[in-house]
Design a protein around this motif. Sequence first.
Motif, PDB file in Angstrom:
ATOM      1  N   LEU A 120      22.800  37.119  14.492  1.00  0.00           N
ATOM      2  CA  LEU A 120      21.523  37.401  13.840  1.00  0.00           C
ATOM      3  C   LEU A 120      21.110  36.115  13.132  1.00  0.00           C
ATOM      4  CD1 LEU A 120      22.155  40.846  12.075  1.00  0.00           C
ATOM      5  CD2 LEU A 120      20.781  40.442  14.112  1.00  0.00           C
ATOM      6  N   GLU A 121      19.803  35.838  13.084  1.00  0.00           N
ATOM      7  CA  GLU A 121      19.327  34.625  12.427  1.00  0.00           C
ATOM      8  C   GLU A 121      18.100  34.901  11.573  1.00  0.00           C
ATOM      9  OE1 GLU A 121      18.556  31.821  15.592  1.00  0.00           O
ATOM     10  OE2 GLU A 121      20.634  31.139  15.585  1.00  0.00           O
ATOM     11  N   ALA A 122      17.938  34.076  10.551  1.00  0.00           N
ATOM     12  CA  ALA A 122      16.748  34.107   9.714  1.00  0.00           C
ATOM     13  C   ALA A 122      16.519  32.694   9.191  1.00  0.00           C
ATOM     14  CB  ALA A 122      16.932  35.068   8.545  1.00  0.00           C
ATOM     15  N   GLU A 123      15.277  32.405   8.845  1.00  0.00           N
ATOM     16  CA  GLU A 123      14.965  31.119   8.241  1.00  0.00           C
ATOM     17  C   GLU A 123      14.155  31.381   6.981  1.00  0.00           C
ATOM     18  OE1 GLU A 123      13.131  26.813   9.544  1.00  0.00           O
ATOM     19  OE2 GLU A 123      14.198  28.040  11.010  1.00  0.00           O
ATOM     20  N   VAL A 124      14.554  30.712   5.895  1.00  0.00           N
ATOM     21  CA  VAL A 124      13.935  30.913   4.595  1.00  0.00           C
ATOM     22  C   VAL A 124      13.328  29.593   4.137  1.00  0.00           C
ATOM     23  CG1 VAL A 124      14.332  31.602   2.191  1.00  0.00           C
ATOM     24  CG2 VAL A 124      15.719  32.611   4.025  1.00  0.00           C
ATOM     25  N   GLU A 125      12.031  29.596   3.871  1.00  0.00           N
ATOM     26  CA  GLU A 125      11.387  28.411   3.305  1.00  0.00           C
ATOM     27  C   GLU A 125      11.830  28.261   1.865  1.00  0.00           C
ATOM     28  OE1 GLU A 125       7.152  28.056   3.756  1.00  0.00           O
ATOM     29  OE2 GLU A 125       7.239  29.000   5.735  1.00  0.00           O
ATOM     30  N   ILE A 126      12.071  27.003   1.465  1.00  0.00           N
ATOM     31  CA  ILE A 126      12.503  26.740   0.091  1.00  0.00           C
ATOM     32  C   ILE A 126      11.539  25.772  -0.582  1.00  0.00           C
ATOM     33  CG2 ILE A 126      14.933  27.271   0.490  1.00  0.00           C
ATOM     34  CD1 ILE A 126      15.418  24.209   0.674  1.00  0.00           C
ATOM     35  N   LYS A 127      11.465  25.872  -1.906  1.00  0.00           N
ATOM     36  CA  LYS A 127      10.610  24.977  -2.686  1.00  0.00           C
ATOM     37  C   LYS A 127      11.427  23.897  -3.390  1.00  0.00           C
ATOM     38  CE  LYS A 127       7.061  28.414  -3.235  1.00  0.00           C
ATOM     39  NZ  LYS A 127       6.990  29.753  -3.706  1.00  0.00           N
ATOM     40  N   ALA A 128      12.697  24.176  -3.637  1.00  0.00           N
ATOM     41  CA  ALA A 128      13.572  23.174  -4.253  1.00  0.00           C
ATOM     42  C   ALA A 128      13.802  22.040  -3.251  1.00  0.00           C
ATOM     43  CB  ALA A 128      14.909  23.811  -4.641  1.00  0.00           C
ATOM     44  N   LYS A 129      14.290  20.929  -3.745  1.00  0.00           N
ATOM     45  CA  LYS A 129      14.601  19.812  -2.849  1.00  0.00           C
ATOM     46  C   LYS A 129      15.737  20.230  -1.929  1.00  0.00           C
ATOM     47  CE  LYS A 129      13.184  16.293  -6.116  1.00  0.00           C
ATOM     48  NZ  LYS A 129      13.607  15.190  -6.980  1.00  0.00           N
ATOM     49  N   ALA A 130      15.617  19.864  -0.667  1.00  0.00           N
ATOM     50  CA  ALA A 130      16.620  20.247   0.333  1.00  0.00           C
ATOM     51  C   ALA A 130      18.014  19.766  -0.056  1.00  0.00           C
ATOM     52  CB  ALA A 130      16.224  19.703   1.708  1.00  0.00           C
ATOM     53  N   ASP A 131      18.120  18.520  -0.525  1.00  0.00           N
ATOM     54  CA  ASP A 131      19.429  17.980  -0.908  1.00  0.00           C
ATOM     55  C   ASP A 131      20.022  18.725  -2.094  1.00  0.00           C
ATOM     56  OD1 ASP A 131      19.420  16.122   1.130  1.00  0.00           O
ATOM     57  OD2 ASP A 131      18.627  14.507  -0.125  1.00  0.00           O
ATOM     58  N   GLN A 132      19.164  19.137  -3.021  1.00  0.00           N
ATOM     59  CA  GLN A 132      19.615  19.876  -4.198  1.00  0.00           C
ATOM     60  C   GLN A 132      20.173  21.245  -3.784  1.00  0.00           C
ATOM     61  OE1 GLN A 132      16.409  20.984  -6.841  1.00  0.00           O
ATOM     62  NE2 GLN A 132      17.762  21.081  -8.626  1.00  0.00           N
ATOM     63  N   LEU A 133      19.480  21.925  -2.892  1.00  0.00           N
ATOM     64  CA  LEU A 133      19.951  23.235  -2.447  1.00  0.00           C
ATOM     65  C   LEU A 133      21.237  23.093  -1.631  1.00  0.00           C
ATOM     66  CD1 LEU A 133      18.022  26.301  -1.810  1.00  0.00           C
ATOM     67  CD2 LEU A 133      19.738  25.749  -0.112  1.00  0.00           C
ATOM     68  N   TYR A 134      21.306  22.089  -0.772  1.00  0.00           N
ATOM     69  CA  TYR A 134      22.530  21.875   0.009  1.00  0.00           C
ATOM     70  C   TYR A 134      23.719  21.602  -0.911  1.00  0.00           C
ATOM     71  CZ  TYR A 134      26.126  19.893   2.876  1.00  0.00           C
ATOM     72  OH  TYR A 134      27.344  19.635   3.453  1.00  0.00           O
ATOM     73  N   LYS A 135      23.512  20.774  -1.925  1.00  0.00           N
ATOM     74  CA  LYS A 135      24.595  20.467  -2.865  1.00  0.00           C
ATOM     75  C   LYS A 135      25.079  21.738  -3.549  1.00  0.00           C
ATOM     76  CE  LYS A 135      25.735  17.656  -6.879  1.00  0.00           C
ATOM     77  NZ  LYS A 135      25.245  16.709  -7.885  1.00  0.00           N
ATOM     78  N   PHE A 136      24.143  22.612  -3.911  1.00  0.00           N
ATOM     79  CA  PHE A 136      24.495  23.856  -4.588  1.00  0.00           C
ATOM     80  C   PHE A 136      25.335  24.751  -3.671  1.00  0.00           C
ATOM     81  CE2 PHE A 136      23.938  28.126  -6.189  1.00  0.00           C
ATOM     82  CZ  PHE A 136      23.987  27.964  -7.559  1.00  0.00           C
ATOM     83  N   ILE A 137      24.903  24.967  -2.431  1.00  0.00           N
ATOM     84  CA  ILE A 137      25.649  25.889  -1.561  1.00  0.00           C
ATOM     85  C   ILE A 137      26.937  25.284  -1.015  1.00  0.00           C
ATOM     86  CG2 ILE A 137      23.657  27.314  -0.948  1.00  0.00           C
ATOM     87  CD1 ILE A 137      23.553  25.878   1.749  1.00  0.00           C
ATOM     88  N   SER A 138      27.027  23.958  -0.979  1.00  0.00           N
ATOM     89  CA  SER A 138      28.244  23.350  -0.443  1.00  0.00           C
ATOM     90  C   SER A 138      29.286  23.059  -1.516  1.00  0.00           C
ATOM     91  CB  SER A 138      27.917  22.065   0.317  1.00  0.00           C
ATOM     92  OG  SER A 138      27.399  21.078  -0.552  1.00  0.00           O
ATOM     93  N   ASN A 139      28.841  22.714  -2.711  1.00  0.00           N
ATOM     94  CA  ASN A 139      29.783  22.295  -3.755  1.00  0.00           C
ATOM     95  C   ASN A 139      29.782  23.161  -4.998  1.00  0.00           C
ATOM     96  OD1 ASN A 139      30.693  19.971  -2.326  1.00  0.00           O
ATOM     97  ND2 ASN A 139      28.768  18.979  -2.855  1.00  0.00           N
TER      98      ASN A 139
END
Length: 143
Positions: free
Chosen positions: A14-33
Amino acid sequence: MAVSGAGTCKLETLEAEVEIKAKADQLYKFISNKHHDVPKAASDKIYDVTVHEDGNVETYKEKVEIDEANKRVSLEALEGSHVLDNYKSYKVTYQVITPNSEGSSVKITLEYEKLSENDPPPQKYLSFLVNVIKDVDAHLLKE
């Protein structure tokens, strides 16, 4: 793959895509670290996240894989999860798509294998994950 006593089940997605308003790098850092901070961002959905590296059994024990080059974080259920009552395997992958003319987004891919053909697809879990990403995005905008 064959499941003992339950016929043949296959790996599904199953897949979904969510548009984000935060900076992409900031969100990636949050979910990865900082995934242990998710309850701060989605307190109405997730009560607690505890990171263990000592092999102790948890309510939901998962294996985390981080792919820095592709801004992808995968969480594979190992044991102890209610989700494993209906699914032989369950893996969530978040991929942060960096800005383009359309903006930034997070692609959520849920790979699963049912224990029985009669088990429903985990649509409710996908909806849950979409809402968690939206909460994390809103939380990051406040920082």
